[in-house]
Design an enzyme around this catalytic site. Structure first.
Site, PDB file in Angstrom:
ATOM      1  N   GLY A  56       0.780  -1.374   0.042  1.00 29.64           N
ATOM      2  CA  GLY A  56      -0.141  -0.002  -0.064  1.00 29.64           C
ATOM      3  C   GLY A  56       0.745   1.202  -0.040  1.00 29.64           C
ATOM      4  CB  ALA A  57       4.296   1.714  -0.433  1.00 24.21           C
ATOM      5  N   GLY A  60      -0.239   8.088   0.316  1.00 24.12           N
ATOM      6  CA  GLY A  60      -0.435   8.309   1.758  1.00 24.12           C
ATOM      7  C   GLY A  60       0.492   7.879   2.663  1.00 24.12           C
ATOM      8  N   GLY A  65       1.978   4.894   3.291  1.00 28.96           N
ATOM      9  CA  GLY A  65       2.881   3.853   2.826  1.00 28.96           C
ATOM     10  C   GLY A  65       3.902   4.713   1.923  1.00 28.96           C
ATOM     11  CB  SER A 121      -7.916   2.122  12.113  1.00 31.21           C
ATOM     12  OG  SER A 121      -8.636   3.224  12.341  1.00 31.21           O
ATOM     13  CE1 TYR A 163     -10.096   0.894   6.956  1.00 31.28           C
ATOM     14  CE2 TYR A 163     -11.006   1.957   8.899  1.00 31.28           C
ATOM     15  CZ  TYR A 163     -10.025   1.662   8.095  1.00 31.28           C
ATOM     16  OH  TYR A 163      -8.613   2.260   8.184  1.00 31.28           O
TER      17      TYR A 163
END
Length: 286
Positions: A13-14, A17, A19, A133, A158
């Site tokens: 996920g880089a 954001g 990442g 989260s 989520y």
């Protein structure tokens, strides 16, 4: 003291954001960052800017996860695996693998990747850092309905996924800390990023609004705990199996403290990646 120099740090996920911000900072400090993203253009932009290796993988396709693991296993070592990929989705969809998309992207794909590179992680004495989260406090795991065939909503899926991240972290610690794998989950904060772009409704509006951008933190700020965990050496500098917020241990959702649930969830996850959706029946902990 930072130990980032010379480490090989894989970040999923880089492409944007948290990442991307973590990859930039860690590379600037001398680490060998390996950038993994779903979008080829954005992933290449991040990797090119820091001179990093890159891999394209869509976690909604488990075949991509297997291909990614094959490539990562060619590395000499993996000192840190940052499972950062995830998202919130406006619709309940079933992937080509037969799993509910949020469940697969937020939990099952990262679980599978970790399992596939596990020998490399053990050989390297690696840290596995899981982006979770504070939303995990709103989650509730029902082993009989992990994919929310009943009561699905974007935020329910989520929040459950982020709780699964904490259960996974605790399960990984329990099973493999004596093998030399250390694990931690963390809360990045409410980050001004493209996170809400797939959410729809009020969430999508908020993340794109001027109001949202004023109250949210930057990706660089959101990446701080990830970078700190990656830089430091456990168990000297941080405790394995814990949930972190702002570099401090926080008591997680009470379900994450249920050892029986952690074991049963781990067992179920293994069955799903080995046998597919048809194996997702209630099981007892062995």
């Amino acid at each position: 003291m930072s130990d980032a120099t010379t480490k090989t740090i894989v970040i999923t996920g880089a492409s944007a954001g948290v990442g991307a911000a973590a990859a930039r900072r860690l590379a600037a400090e001398g680490a060998k960052a390996v950038v993994v993203g779903r979008d080829p253009r954005r992933t290449n932009e991040v990797a090119d800017a820091i001179g990093a290796d890159r891999h394209i993988a869509d976690f909604a396709k488990l075949s991509d996860v297997h291909a990614l693991a094959d490539e990562l296993n060619k590395l000499d070592r993996i000192d840190v695996l940052a499972n950062n990929a995830g998202g919130i989705f406006a619709e309940r969809l079933i992937t080509e693998d037969g799993f509910e998309r949020s469940f697969q992207v937020n939990h099952l794909a990262g679980f599978l990747l970790t399992r596939l590179v596990q020998p490399k992680l053990i050989a390297s004495g690696a840290s596995v850092i899981q982006t979770s989260s504070m939303a995990h406090y709103r989650g509730h795991i029902d082993l009989a309905d992990l994919q929310l065939e009943k009561g699905w909503s974007p935020w329910k899926a989520y929040a459950d996924g982020k709780l699964m991240n904490v259960l996974f972290t605790r399960g990984l610690h329990k099973r493999h800390v004596l093998d030399g794998i250390y694990a931690a989950a963390f809360h990045p904060g409410v980050v001004a990023s493209n996170f809400g772009s797939t959410a729809g409704g009020v969430t999508k509006w908020f993340y794109a609004s001027a109001l949202g951008k004023r109250v949210m933190i930057s990706p660089e700020q959101g990446a701080d705990t990830l970078v700190w965990l990656a830089q430091r050496t456990p168990p000297r500098d941080w405790a394995s199996g814990e949930f972190y917020d702002k570099r401090a241990v926080r008591r997680p959702n009470k379900q994450a403290l249920d050892a029986g649930l952690v074991d049963a969830f781990w067992t179920r996850s293994v069955r799903l990646i080995e046998g597919g959706p048809a194996t997702g029946v209630p099981c007892k902990t062995s």
